[in-house]
Enzyme design. Sequence first.
Site, PDB file in Angstrom:
ATOM      1  N   CYS A 115       1.046  -1.087  -0.032  1.00  0.00           N
ATOM      2  CA  CYS A 115       0.080  -0.129  -0.044  1.00  0.00           C
ATOM      3  C   CYS A 115       0.870   0.946   0.189  1.00  0.00           C
ATOM      4  O   CYS A 115       0.466   2.402  -0.050  1.00  0.00           O
ATOM      5  CB  CYS A 115      -1.036   0.219   0.988  1.00  0.00           C
ATOM      6  SG  CYS A 115      -1.383  -1.842   1.330  1.00  0.00           S
ATOM      7  N   HIS A 258      -2.753   7.185   2.659  1.00  0.00           N
ATOM      8  CA  HIS A 258      -3.608   5.537   1.995  1.00  0.00           C
ATOM      9  C   HIS A 258      -4.677   5.669   2.939  1.00  0.00           C
ATOM     10  O   HIS A 258      -4.787   5.609   3.906  1.00  0.00           O
ATOM     11  CB  HIS A 258      -2.464   4.347   2.282  1.00  0.00           C
ATOM     12  CG  HIS A 258      -3.502   3.867   2.954  1.00  0.00           C
ATOM     13  ND1 HIS A 258      -3.887   2.850   1.141  1.00  0.00           N
ATOM     14  CD2 HIS A 258      -3.252   2.438   2.818  1.00  0.00           C
ATOM     15  CE1 HIS A 258      -3.987   1.603   1.522  1.00  0.00           C
ATOM     16  NE2 HIS A 258      -3.560   1.109   2.735  1.00  0.00           N
ATOM     17  N   ASN A 288     -10.176  -0.186   0.392  1.00  0.00           N
ATOM     18  CA  ASN A 288      -9.039   0.395   0.343  1.00  0.00           C
ATOM     19  C   ASN A 288      -8.309  -0.215  -0.773  1.00  0.00           C
ATOM     20  O   ASN A 288      -8.574  -1.807  -0.927  1.00  0.00           O
ATOM     21  CB  ASN A 288      -8.481  -0.698   1.600  1.00  0.00           C
ATOM     22  CG  ASN A 288      -7.015  -0.978   1.780  1.00  0.00           C
ATOM     23  OD1 ASN A 288      -6.533  -0.396   0.571  1.00  0.00           O
ATOM     24  ND2 ASN A 288      -5.887  -1.392   2.538  1.00  0.00           N
TER      25      ASN A 288
HETATM   26  N1  COA Z   1     -17.875  -8.165  11.501  1.00  0.00           N
HETATM   27  C1  COA Z   1     -17.580  -8.202  12.841  1.00  0.00           C
HETATM   28  N2  COA Z   1     -16.806  -8.309  13.507  1.00  0.00           N
HETATM   29  C2  COA Z   1     -15.640  -8.595  13.006  1.00  0.00           C
HETATM   30  C3  COA Z   1     -15.489  -8.459  12.049  1.00  0.00           C
HETATM   31  C4  COA Z   1     -16.783  -8.273  10.375  1.00  0.00           C
HETATM   32  N3  COA Z   1     -16.348  -8.020   9.612  1.00  0.00           N
HETATM   33  N4  COA Z   1     -14.298  -8.471  11.641  1.00  0.00           N
HETATM   34  C5  COA Z   1     -13.690  -8.783  13.287  1.00  0.00           C
HETATM   35  N5  COA Z   1     -14.552  -8.623  14.083  1.00  0.00           N
HETATM   36  C6  COA Z   1     -15.069  -9.565  15.350  1.00  0.00           C
HETATM   37  C7  COA Z   1     -14.127 -10.364  16.257  1.00  0.00           C
HETATM   38  O1  COA Z   1     -14.145 -11.289  14.956  1.00  0.00           O
HETATM   39  C8  COA Z   1     -14.026 -10.205  17.436  1.00  0.00           C
HETATM   40  O2  COA Z   1     -14.885 -10.976  18.389  1.00  0.00           O
HETATM   41  P1  COA Z   1     -14.469 -11.034  19.440  1.00  0.00           P
HETATM   42  O3  COA Z   1     -14.503 -10.256  20.360  1.00  0.00           O
HETATM   43  O4  COA Z   1     -15.664 -11.611  19.787  1.00  0.00           O
HETATM   44  O5  COA Z   1     -13.558 -11.906  19.600  1.00  0.00           O
HETATM   45  C9  COA Z   1     -14.495  -8.574  17.255  1.00  0.00           C
HETATM   46  O6  COA Z   1     -14.849  -7.743  16.005  1.00  0.00           O
HETATM   47  C10 COA Z   1     -13.061  -7.745  17.958  1.00  0.00           C
HETATM   48  O7  COA Z   1     -11.929  -8.064  16.628  1.00  0.00           O
HETATM   49  P2  COA Z   1     -10.789  -6.927  16.384  1.00  0.00           P
HETATM   50  O8  COA Z   1      -9.795  -8.151  15.610  1.00  0.00           O
HETATM   51  O9  COA Z   1     -10.198  -6.626  17.543  1.00  0.00           O
HETATM   52  O10 COA Z   1     -11.406  -5.622  15.733  1.00  0.00           O
HETATM   53  P3  COA Z   1     -11.067  -4.644  15.457  1.00  0.00           P
HETATM   54  O11 COA Z   1     -11.397  -3.277  16.312  1.00  0.00           O
HETATM   55  O12 COA Z   1      -9.369  -4.162  15.624  1.00  0.00           O
HETATM   56  O13 COA Z   1     -11.430  -3.992  13.743  1.00  0.00           O
HETATM   57  C11 COA Z   1     -10.675  -4.236  12.299  1.00  0.00           C
HETATM   58  C12 COA Z   1     -10.893  -4.891  12.913  1.00  0.00           C
HETATM   59  C13 COA Z   1     -10.007  -5.292  10.826  1.00  0.00           C
HETATM   60  C14 COA Z   1     -10.909  -3.405  11.031  1.00  0.00           C
HETATM   61  C15 COA Z   1      -9.216  -3.421  12.185  1.00  0.00           C
HETATM   62  O14 COA Z   1      -7.971  -4.501  13.011  1.00  0.00           O
HETATM   63  C16 COA Z   1      -8.659  -2.499  11.347  1.00  0.00           C
HETATM   64  O15 COA Z   1      -8.775  -2.014  10.292  1.00  0.00           O
HETATM   65  N6  COA Z   1      -6.669  -2.758  11.796  1.00  0.00           N
HETATM   66  C17 COA Z   1      -5.909  -2.161  10.459  1.00  0.00           C
HETATM   67  C18 COA Z   1      -5.991  -3.722   9.050  1.00  0.00           C
HETATM   68  C19 COA Z   1      -5.516  -2.415   7.720  1.00  0.00           C
HETATM   69  O16 COA Z   1      -5.627  -1.109   7.979  1.00  0.00           O
HETATM   70  N7  COA Z   1      -5.098  -3.138   6.766  1.00  0.00           N
HETATM   71  C20 COA Z   1      -4.858  -2.571   5.529  1.00  0.00           C
HETATM   72  C21 COA Z   1      -3.142  -2.522   5.458  1.00  0.00           C
HETATM   73  S1  COA Z   1      -2.738  -1.116   4.587  1.00  0.00           S
END
Ligand code: COA
Length: 398
Positions: A115, A258, A288
Amino acid sequence: MSNQYAHIIGWGKYLPPRVVTNEEISRIVDTSDEWIMARTGIRERRIAGPGETTATLAFEAAARALEVADVHPSEVDLIIVATSTPETIFPATASLVQDYLGSRNAGAFDLSAACSGFVYALSMASNAISAGSSQVALVIGAETMSRVLDWQDRGTCILFGDGAGAVVLKGSSVPGGLLASSLRSDGSGADLLRLPAVYSSPVPGLDPTFSANGHPRTITMNGRQIFRFATQVVSDIVEEVMEKADLTPDDVALIIPHQANARIVEAAAKKLKMPVERFFLNLEHAGNTSAASIPIALCDAVEAGRLAPNDNVIFVGFGGGLTWAASVLKWDVTPPPVSLSQRQWRRMRYVIARTRSRLRQTGRSVSSMVSGSPTPEARMRDAERNEKKSRSKKKRKA
Ligand code: COA
């Protein structure tokens, strides 16, 4: 050094027409529009159709950028495509774009920095212009992320979309354009965000990223770790690049980050003590798009009237590698107006370029037939004919 400054003189984007909403994704995996919007800021993304490839998206964006710049494809001497989703390792997507455009005087290569790829490519092209080895460069970010997603993994499939954005950089002795860049990498975080290449593992059964349904390789991500990494590096590298360009936060009109997650941007703005409104976001409608996200957002920012002449704008990317990068640019070019007939003629040019390309392919086949060096198909036919002959000879002898 040739004392040339690299100015952006054209920009273009292409998003496939097919829209996939959060609601549609919630019918595939256990998620909801509310959850995705609240955690990421994404409402919908575009997905490439059957006839679309990373190269065709890149070509469309590049053709639009050349149109804005009023530059003929033959004037382009360098094409860099930043992508993590090329259809083939070689030929490079950039070579296909070169062929589609008919840019017969251009060198072309792909750049892989996930990215952060567009900012890396912008910096490389600007350096080539400053060094005098290039005069007009096309820098493109293009992705078909939908084709490398595990659509059963709700942690990743909600985030990404397809699209392409491009800019034309031109050398000029007028100071301005790209003022400074900083590029960084930390390979110790390689496992946090990963897209394996075709033959990265010789035994599919032992590779957890090789899914049972035969889909080759997909993205894996540690969302929480990537989130933490991104909030840290965005503010650090923005500060670093401002210092290099001798700018204070008040000198910066716009930051185009980004487009990964609105919460990452809010956290970075807070760290930088800058108003979040100074960051341009379009991820609500594009998702994204990896290396394509910054040039697509740039086009949307221009369309929204967010850039005025002599504004300082910062591009900041982060992603797999781990990689992160930032550039400061003085936005200083007013593109010439282009009439409808000029636009139509330019489109015709690409049809002519494709026809020329096909003719060259046919010419190669004909010349190999005439010179006696057969094409692979002709070799196969000869081998079959010889096999038949030797079989009937053996029969006769028997
Ligand atoms: N829908 C509903 N629930 C979801 C989910 C979805 N799409 N994805 C994850 N969850 C759940 C998880 O299973 C977890 O459940 P639990 O508490 O029962 O175990 C809960 O939501 C929290 O998970 P977590 O991974 O801590 O969520 P988060 O707040 O970190 O959000 C992302 C997840 C992926 C949105 C976030 O981590 C993120 O944006 N990270 C950066 C990713 C990124 O930008 N990548 C590209 C970089 S170039």
